[in-house]
Design an enzyme around this catalytic site. Sequence first.
Site, PDB file in Angstrom:
ATOM      1  N   SER A   1       0.244  -3.374  12.894  1.00  0.00           N
ATOM      2  CA  SER A   1       1.073  -4.693  12.216  1.00  0.00           C
ATOM      3  C   SER A   1       2.079  -5.101  13.186  1.00  0.00           C
ATOM      4  O   SER A   1       2.568  -4.399  14.187  1.00  0.00           O
ATOM      5  CB  SER A   1       1.674  -3.963  10.863  1.00  0.00           C
ATOM      6  OG  SER A   1       2.484  -2.785  11.238  1.00  0.00           O
TER       7      SER A   1
ATOM      8  N   HIS B   1     -11.225  -2.214  11.950  1.00  0.00           N
ATOM      9  CA  HIS B   1      -9.729  -3.213  11.581  1.00  0.00           C
ATOM     10  C   HIS B   1      -9.729  -4.164  12.541  1.00  0.00           C
ATOM     11  O   HIS B   1      -8.571  -4.056  13.266  1.00  0.00           O
ATOM     12  CB  HIS B   1      -8.655  -2.081  11.314  1.00  0.00           C
ATOM     13  CG  HIS B   1      -7.667  -2.718  10.632  1.00  0.00           C
ATOM     14  ND1 HIS B   1      -6.106  -2.225  10.937  1.00  0.00           N
ATOM     15  CD2 HIS B   1      -7.346  -3.811   9.939  1.00  0.00           C
ATOM     16  CE1 HIS B   1      -5.430  -2.947  10.102  1.00  0.00           C
ATOM     17  NE2 HIS B   1      -6.102  -3.822   9.504  1.00  0.00           N
TER      18      HIS B   1
ATOM     19  N   TYR C   1      -1.189  -3.818  -7.101  1.00  0.00           N
ATOM     20  CA  TYR C   1      -1.142  -4.586  -5.899  1.00  0.00           C
ATOM     21  C   TYR C   1      -1.997  -4.505  -4.558  1.00  0.00           C
ATOM     22  O   TYR C   1      -2.210  -3.182  -4.267  1.00  0.00           O
ATOM     23  CB  TYR C   1       0.509  -4.212  -5.302  1.00  0.00           C
ATOM     24  CG  TYR C   1       0.994  -5.220  -4.380  1.00  0.00           C
ATOM     25  CD1 TYR C   1       1.703  -6.464  -5.069  1.00  0.00           C
ATOM     26  CD2 TYR C   1       1.060  -4.986  -3.020  1.00  0.00           C
ATOM     27  CE1 TYR C   1       2.089  -7.231  -3.842  1.00  0.00           C
ATOM     28  CE2 TYR C   1       1.395  -6.260  -2.259  1.00  0.00           C
ATOM     29  CZ  TYR C   1       2.033  -7.183  -2.771  1.00  0.00           C
ATOM     30  OH  TYR C   1       2.446  -8.205  -1.836  1.00  0.00           O
TER      31      TYR C   1
ATOM     32  N   ARG D   1       0.959  -1.232  -0.007  1.00  0.00           N
ATOM     33  CA  ARG D   1       0.006   0.013  -0.101  1.00  0.00           C
ATOM     34  C   ARG D   1       0.877   1.414   0.143  1.00  0.00           C
ATOM     35  O   ARG D   1       1.872   1.439   0.585  1.00  0.00           O
ATOM     36  CB  ARG D   1      -1.073   0.020   1.356  1.00  0.00           C
ATOM     37  CG  ARG D   1      -2.102  -1.094   1.214  1.00  0.00           C
ATOM     38  CD  ARG D   1      -3.076  -0.711   2.436  1.00  0.00           C
ATOM     39  NE  ARG D   1      -2.162  -1.008   3.604  1.00  0.00           N
ATOM     40  CZ  ARG D   1      -1.657  -0.013   4.484  1.00  0.00           C
ATOM     41  NH1 ARG D   1      -2.021   1.134   4.294  1.00  0.00           N
ATOM     42  NH2 ARG D   1      -1.230  -0.407   5.453  1.00  0.00           N
TER      43      ARG D   1
ATOM     44  N   ASP E   1      -9.066  -9.799   9.802  1.00  0.00           N
ATOM     45  CA  ASP E   1      -8.959  -8.646   9.344  1.00  0.00           C
ATOM     46  C   ASP E   1      -9.854  -7.423   9.692  1.00  0.00           C
ATOM     47  O   ASP E   1      -9.471  -6.510  10.255  1.00  0.00           O
ATOM     48  CB  ASP E   1      -8.158  -8.323   8.036  1.00  0.00           C
ATOM     49  CG  ASP E   1      -7.443  -7.362   7.574  1.00  0.00           C
ATOM     50  OD1 ASP E   1      -6.678  -6.642   8.567  1.00  0.00           O
ATOM     51  OD2 ASP E   1      -7.530  -6.652   6.448  1.00  0.00           O
TER      52      ASP E   1
ATOM     53  N   ARG F   1       2.531 -12.226  -0.046  1.00  0.00           N
ATOM     54  CA  ARG F   1       1.158 -12.238   0.319  1.00  0.00           C
ATOM     55  C   ARG F   1       0.799 -13.706  -0.185  1.00  0.00           C
ATOM     56  O   ARG F   1       1.108 -14.076  -1.044  1.00  0.00           O
ATOM     57  CB  ARG F   1       0.337 -10.985  -0.232  1.00  0.00           C
ATOM     58  CG  ARG F   1       0.620  -9.863   0.528  1.00  0.00           C
ATOM     59  CD  ARG F   1      -0.070  -9.486   1.662  1.00  0.00           C
ATOM     60  NE  ARG F   1       0.218  -8.055   2.284  1.00  0.00           N
ATOM     61  CZ  ARG F   1      -0.181  -7.782   3.413  1.00  0.00           C
ATOM     62  NH1 ARG F   1      -1.512  -8.062   3.928  1.00  0.00           N
ATOM     63  NH2 ARG F   1       0.227  -6.686   3.743  1.00  0.00           N
TER      64      ARG F   1
ATOM     65  N   LYS G   1      -9.120  -2.450   1.673  1.00  0.00           N
ATOM     66  CA  LYS G   1      -9.024  -1.446   2.799  1.00  0.00           C
ATOM     67  C   LYS G   1      -9.944  -0.376   2.096  1.00  0.00           C
ATOM     68  O   LYS G   1     -10.321   0.602   2.896  1.00  0.00           O
ATOM     69  CB  LYS G   1      -7.569  -1.058   3.115  1.00  0.00           C
ATOM     70  CG  LYS G   1      -6.688  -2.143   3.421  1.00  0.00           C
ATOM     71  CD  LYS G   1      -7.087  -2.877   4.743  1.00  0.00           C
ATOM     72  CE  LYS G   1      -5.809  -3.366   5.091  1.00  0.00           C
ATOM     73  NZ  LYS G   1      -5.990  -4.216   6.395  1.00  0.00           N
TER      74      LYS G   1
ATOM     75  N   CYS H   1       1.813  -7.384  15.390  1.00  0.00           N
ATOM     76  CA  CYS H   1       1.465  -7.479  16.879  1.00  0.00           C
ATOM     77  C   CYS H   1       0.699  -8.913  16.822  1.00  0.00           C
ATOM     78  O   CYS H   1      -0.194  -9.132  17.948  1.00  0.00           O
ATOM     79  CB  CYS H   1       0.727  -6.372  17.146  1.00  0.00           C
ATOM     80  SG  CYS H   1       1.751  -5.003  17.405  1.00  0.00           S
TER      81      CYS H   1
END
Length: 615
Positions: A273, A250, A221, A82, A298, A393, A230, A275
């Site tokens: 991120s 989120h 992407y 992103r 997510d 990914r 998102k 975590c």
Amino acid sequence: MTVSEKDVRAAAPANAPENVIEFVTRIAELAKPENVYFTDGSQEEWDRLTTEMVESGVFTRLNPDKRPNSFLARSLPSDVARVESRTFICSEKEEDAGPTNNWYDPVEMKKILHEKFDGAMRGRTLYVIPFSMGPLGGPISQLGIELTDSPYVVVNMRIMTRMGSAAMDLIAEGRPWVPAVHSVGAPLAEHEKDTTWPCNDEKYITHFPETNEIWSFGSGYGGNALLGKKCYALRIASTMARRDGWMAEHMLILRLTNEKTGKQYHVTAAFPSACGKTNLAMLQPTIPGYKVETVGDDIAWMRPGPDGRLRAINPEAGFFGVAPGTSYDTNPMAMDTMKANTIFTNVALTDDGDVWWEGIDAPMPEHLIDWQGNDFTPADAAEGKKAAHPNSRFTTPASQCPIICPDWEAPEGVAIDAILFGGRRATNVPLVAEQYENAHGVFIGSAVASEVTAAALDAKVGSLRHDPMAMLPFCGYHMADYWTHWLEMQEQLGDKFPKVYQVNWFRKDENGKFIWPGYGENSRVLDWIVRRASGEAGAIDGVTGRYPKFEEFNLEGLDLGEEEWAKMYDIDPEAWSAEMDDTEEYYKQFGDKLPEAIKEQLAKFRERIAKAKNA
């Protein structure tokens, strides 16, 4: 030759309504594709498009014995993640976007986009993707149509959304839908050979909250191109949710079942991120008597149900996960989910046609093809090079997860019992703390800060980065208005609003070692939380919230006694005082919009710190 209205009508299925045909025609006349194709989401379509991409070099078909119906794609190094600096909220008033978003005037942005999209799809096919975010026809679900010139986007959207004819049927009934336009921004001249990853150096990922529109240019992407993710599910959905009285968050969603009583609990959790969010979504409990099932990994859309409780759905149909670090040690359920029907992007390829990445269970082979298509050996790794991109990914169907919840597609959603916020904190933040009152829960989320890891190049490792509710890059409007919306939802639901908990798996001792083992042991934290929800466990008042009593917390089988427990709950009032100064400074950017309730909670926190200093 470019596509005309007549061509669009000829290509459109019988269930395509007039407003869809008008939308497709308008974009086709602007972007000037060679063909237009309406997707139906069928297996035949998937087989044809993936075969075409293998033949053109966009996809490598993986070994069907090892990864049936799975493929590898490689992007360009300039298009691997992103692009937050090129992501814009184009609200009519700049103040509505707030200080944490990049704002652009919507009229000016539309001018730029019309210039960029003029002829942008020349030589390509315009694909029309009708899709549903959430179960088809559900009361929390929403519809959309993405127009794209990328077949990679089509096949990924088939995994990530409920895409195809059934979604178009609902649109044909007159239900509202979000228009989303995407182009890789790489028109082809006549007879020009295409590349295996077309994109443009200039990128725009833009959102128009008042009209619920999404326009994306230049990137092929992930979250820049799969506009249901998102862009829709968080940035646009958060503005829709505020207007219509629901929540787009989120957050993962899991079900925890007490196998002795049969009682089910549902928990959502938001983490920045790095975590352990996906690990928690697919948790394997280490304590007997509990079963965890995954609803979503997510994003959570939550709406008050008829019983006044907050009910959540996972609006996505697939997982779009980071590969490096995923293994049978860290997340066996994710590994099993991606055994088949999966698209891998920017991972390494083994000589026998399988995938490999740093942190996977298998040792590094003597030879690989790396994410950029080059030979890769252990000697390259010794020089610090990576075979897979750190943001590589996997796109895989959620339905394949071995512990997918039987109700993960229940249209009405699941009733939420608790909400978790957390970050990566080596000191001062206890293992788990419960809110004092509803507004304190919003304060906890608003003040989330996580230690910067080595992956972030623009900040000192170990320094704190604020990421309220883990929504910093994803909130489609002013962050302080977003907190106000949370407070209003709490007021509406009263004591039926789920309690908020702050968690921290990353506390370290004086030697820099993690005190809490994490992973499956985090089921012990969930155990205490659900026992609190059912009134079976007590708590003691602390600085950051209500803490478990040591003797009531299940530590059976763990080499962790009162000494370690005390370290996890050790509070340095001076350090907390400094952090609240930092938090107060962070809040200043929100000006007059900062809710009074947040200011009050900050003052109460300071009072608790002062008491701790004098204790």
